[in-house]
Motif scaffolding. Structure first.
Motif, PDB file in Angstrom:
ATOM      1  N   GLY A 261      56.294   6.501  57.715  1.00 41.85           N
ATOM      2  CA  GLY A 261      55.887   6.460  56.383  1.00 41.85           C
ATOM      3  C   GLY A 261      56.870   6.599  55.250  1.00 41.85           C
ATOM      4  N   TYR A 262      56.420   6.908  54.178  1.00 44.10           N
ATOM      5  CA  TYR A 262      57.124   7.368  53.257  1.00 44.10           C
ATOM      6  C   TYR A 262      57.516   8.787  52.978  1.00 44.10           C
ATOM      7  CZ  TYR A 262      55.914   2.699  51.400  1.00 44.10           C
ATOM      8  OH  TYR A 262      55.745   1.346  51.273  1.00 44.10           O
ATOM      9  N   LEU A 263      58.788   9.222  52.692  1.00 46.50           N
ATOM     10  CA  LEU A 263      58.910  10.512  52.786  1.00 46.50           C
ATOM     11  C   LEU A 263      58.658  11.274  51.486  1.00 46.50           C
ATOM     12  CD1 LEU A 263      62.285  10.446  54.794  1.00 46.50           C
ATOM     13  CD2 LEU A 263      60.083  10.502  55.640  1.00 46.50           C
ATOM     14  N   ALA A 264      58.716  10.638  50.347  1.00 52.13           N
ATOM     15  CA  ALA A 264      58.580  11.548  49.084  1.00 52.13           C
ATOM     16  C   ALA A 264      58.295  10.466  48.100  1.00 52.13           C
ATOM     17  CB  ALA A 264      59.699  12.190  48.733  1.00 52.13           C
ATOM     18  N   GLY A 265      57.284  10.636  47.172  1.00 47.79           N
ATOM     19  CA  GLY A 265      56.946  10.026  45.958  1.00 47.79           C
ATOM     20  C   GLY A 265      56.547   8.412  46.227  1.00 47.79           C
ATOM     21  N   GLY A 266      56.039   8.199  47.427  1.00 44.27           N
ATOM     22  CA  GLY A 266      55.488   6.786  47.951  1.00 44.27           C
ATOM     23  C   GLY A 266      56.742   5.693  47.889  1.00 44.27           C
ATOM     24  N   TRP A 267      57.842   6.225  47.878  1.00 52.78           N
ATOM     25  CA  TRP A 267      58.936   5.141  47.767  1.00 52.78           C
ATOM     26  C   TRP A 267      59.983   5.414  48.785  1.00 52.78           C
ATOM     27  CZ3 TRP A 267      63.765   6.562  46.206  1.00 52.78           C
ATOM     28  CH2 TRP A 267      63.780   7.781  45.399  1.00 52.78           C
ATOM     29  N   LEU A 268      60.284   6.736  48.874  1.00 55.16           N
ATOM     30  CA  LEU A 268      61.518   7.260  49.647  1.00 55.16           C
ATOM     31  C   LEU A 268      61.091   6.774  51.230  1.00 55.16           C
ATOM     32  CD1 LEU A 268      64.581   8.334  49.348  1.00 55.16           C
ATOM     33  CD2 LEU A 268      63.177  10.769  49.865  1.00 55.16           C
ATOM     34  N   MET A 270      63.207   6.579  55.544  1.00 57.25           N
ATOM     35  CA  MET A 270      64.371   7.017  56.284  1.00 57.25           C
ATOM     36  C   MET A 270      65.449   6.199  56.148  1.00 57.25           C
ATOM     37  SD  MET A 270      65.510   9.339  58.360  1.00 57.25           S
ATOM     38  CE  MET A 270      64.093  10.331  58.905  1.00 57.25           C
ATOM     39  N   GLY A 271      65.192   4.921  55.997  1.00 55.10           N
ATOM     40  CA  GLY A 271      66.216   4.104  55.798  1.00 55.10           C
ATOM     41  C   GLY A 271      67.021   4.205  54.694  1.00 55.10           C
ATOM     42  N   MET A 272      66.632   4.795  53.521  1.00 54.20           N
ATOM     43  CA  MET A 272      67.302   4.949  52.439  1.00 54.20           C
ATOM     44  C   MET A 272      68.041   6.076  52.748  1.00 54.20           C
ATOM     45  SD  MET A 272      64.379   4.147  49.190  1.00 54.20           S
ATOM     46  CE  MET A 272      63.705   2.710  49.395  1.00 54.20           C
ATOM     47  N   ILE A 273      67.437   7.280  53.322  1.00 57.35           N
ATOM     48  CA  ILE A 273      68.205   8.377  53.505  1.00 57.35           C
ATOM     49  C   ILE A 273      69.529   8.255  54.038  1.00 57.35           C
ATOM     50  CG2 ILE A 273      67.955  10.652  54.549  1.00 57.35           C
ATOM     51  CD1 ILE A 273      65.238  10.893  53.740  1.00 57.35           C
ATOM     52  N   LEU A 274      69.452   7.370  55.445  1.00 60.08           N
ATOM     53  CA  LEU A 274      70.492   7.368  56.169  1.00 60.08           C
ATOM     54  C   LEU A 274      71.610   6.396  55.524  1.00 60.08           C
ATOM     55  CD1 LEU A 274      68.461   7.039  59.417  1.00 60.08           C
ATOM     56  CD2 LEU A 274      69.702   8.888  58.750  1.00 60.08           C
ATOM     57  N   SER A 275      71.037   5.655  54.544  1.00 58.09           N
ATOM     58  CA  SER A 275      72.038   4.585  54.008  1.00 58.09           C
ATOM     59  C   SER A 275      72.699   5.190  52.989  1.00 58.09           C
ATOM     60  CB  SER A 275      71.502   3.335  53.653  1.00 58.09           C
ATOM     61  OG  SER A 275      70.762   2.552  54.798  1.00 58.09           O
ATOM     62  N   VAL A 276      72.294   6.148  52.143  1.00 59.74           N
ATOM     63  CA  VAL A 276      73.060   7.007  51.027  1.00 59.74           C
ATOM     64  C   VAL A 276      74.358   7.401  51.266  1.00 59.74           C
ATOM     65  CG1 VAL A 276      73.036   8.604  49.142  1.00 59.74           C
ATOM     66  CG2 VAL A 276      71.170   7.329  49.477  1.00 59.74           C
ATOM     67  N   PRO A 277      74.595   7.972  52.605  1.00 63.54           N
ATOM     68  CA  PRO A 277      75.783   8.562  52.932  1.00 63.54           C
ATOM     69  C   PRO A 277      76.797   7.242  53.315  1.00 63.54           C
ATOM     70  CG  PRO A 277      74.013   9.495  54.016  1.00 63.54           C
ATOM     71  CD  PRO A 277      73.510   8.638  53.437  1.00 63.54           C
TER      72      PRO A 277
END
Length: 295
Positions: A261-268, A270-277
């Motif tokens: 599901g969403y990790l925070a705020g209804g939009w974040l 896991m794919g985003m977290i792994l892609s920022v680095p």
């Protein structure tokens, strides 16, 4: 193509809720069997074929790059076609092992712990790009050190051809009706067989275009027009940064895995977290390459 109806709800301040129907154009989902060929107990899946064709294309393309002296300048490439041939097995092992391990650790660890036998059922899907990238990166580092040539140049050569595999695998995700997008009313939406009644973004095709076709064109321009292979690490950095940015963008249209599901705020996600680095690492690699070339 068929006509469907979606429900739009508006609630002006201080007024009762009003509901009405909006007509939507929904594309018919193509009924393509995920199994391309079945011979007795042996089944060839589109998903697995996408990986195989992607790896073979990257191998063939890398051989062409290392034999094109114009791209490298005086002396040509220190990496030979024989080196590329030998690296093929290393690359395949890195992609498959890293991709599978990454998915297990980051996306569905609890399920695989409960049923360890399913870890080996790779034909059922369940591969992480970030894990596959890590696996093939480690394979390239070890291989380049054994052969005694530039790790950064090997990164560039392999990176230039991998977008084709990215695109093919995302198309097979679409065929498998998996990793679909969020509900939408856009004219090119699909009702996926296992995605409920709502029309959804074909986010797999968005990724196929951005991470496959568009990225391949960008890297082709860098290698053949800008001659960036003369700056070891630049092409690989561009690939990593583009993929990371594209993945973050598509995550706004892609439905997150139900068990995460969403990790925070209804939009974040896991794919985003792994892609920022990836974006940060890619930008650093390009700046490092330019600085080294100017020194």
């Amino acid at each position: 193509m068929r006509r469907a109806y979606g429900r739009l709800t508006k609630q002006p301040m201080g007024r009762p809720v009003t509901e009405f129907l909006l007509p939507l154009t929904v594309l018919t989902f193509p009924q393509i069997d995920p199994v391309l060929l079945q011979i007795g107990p042996l089944a060839v899946h589109w998903y697995g074929l996408g990986y195989v064709v992607g790896i073979l294309f990257a191998w063939w393309y890398a051989r062409r790059l290392v034999t094109n002296d114009r791209l490298w300048g005086p002396g040509g490439s220190a990496i030979s076609p024989v080196d590329i041939d030998d690296f093929l097995i290393w690359a395949a092992a890195g992609v498959v092992l890293g991709g599978r391990l990454g998915y297990i650790l980051f996306y569905d660890f609890a399920r695989y712990i409960e049923n360890p036998a399913s870890i080996f059922a790779v034909w059922q899907g369940g591969m992480s790009f970030h894990g596959g990238l890590t696996g093939v990166t480690l394979a390239m580092i070890l291989f380049a050190r054994r052969r005694g040539f530039s790790i950064w140049s090997l990164f560039d050569i392999i990176a230039a051809g991998v977008p084709v595999g990215f695109g093919l695998v995302r198309v097979t995700n679409f065929i498998n009706s998996e990793l679909w997008g969020r509900p939408t009313d856009v004219a090119w939406s699909f009702v996926f067989p296992n995605g409920g009644p709502d029309p959804r973004h074909p986010s797999q095709l968005y990724e196929a275009l951005l991470e496959g076709l568009a990225l391949f064109i960008v890297l082709r321009l860098l290698t053949h027009s800008a001659l960036k292979l003369k700056q070891p690490g630049f092409v690989a950095g561009a690939m990593v940064a583009w993929y990371g940015a594209s993945r973050i963008f598509v995550e706004f249209f892609r439905e997150p895995d139900a068990h995460i599901g969403y990790l925070a705020g209804g939009w974040l996600t896991m794919g985003m977290i792994l892609s920022v680095p990836m974006v940060l690492l890619g930008v650093w690699a390009m700046l490092r390459a330019q600085k080294a070339a100017a020194a």
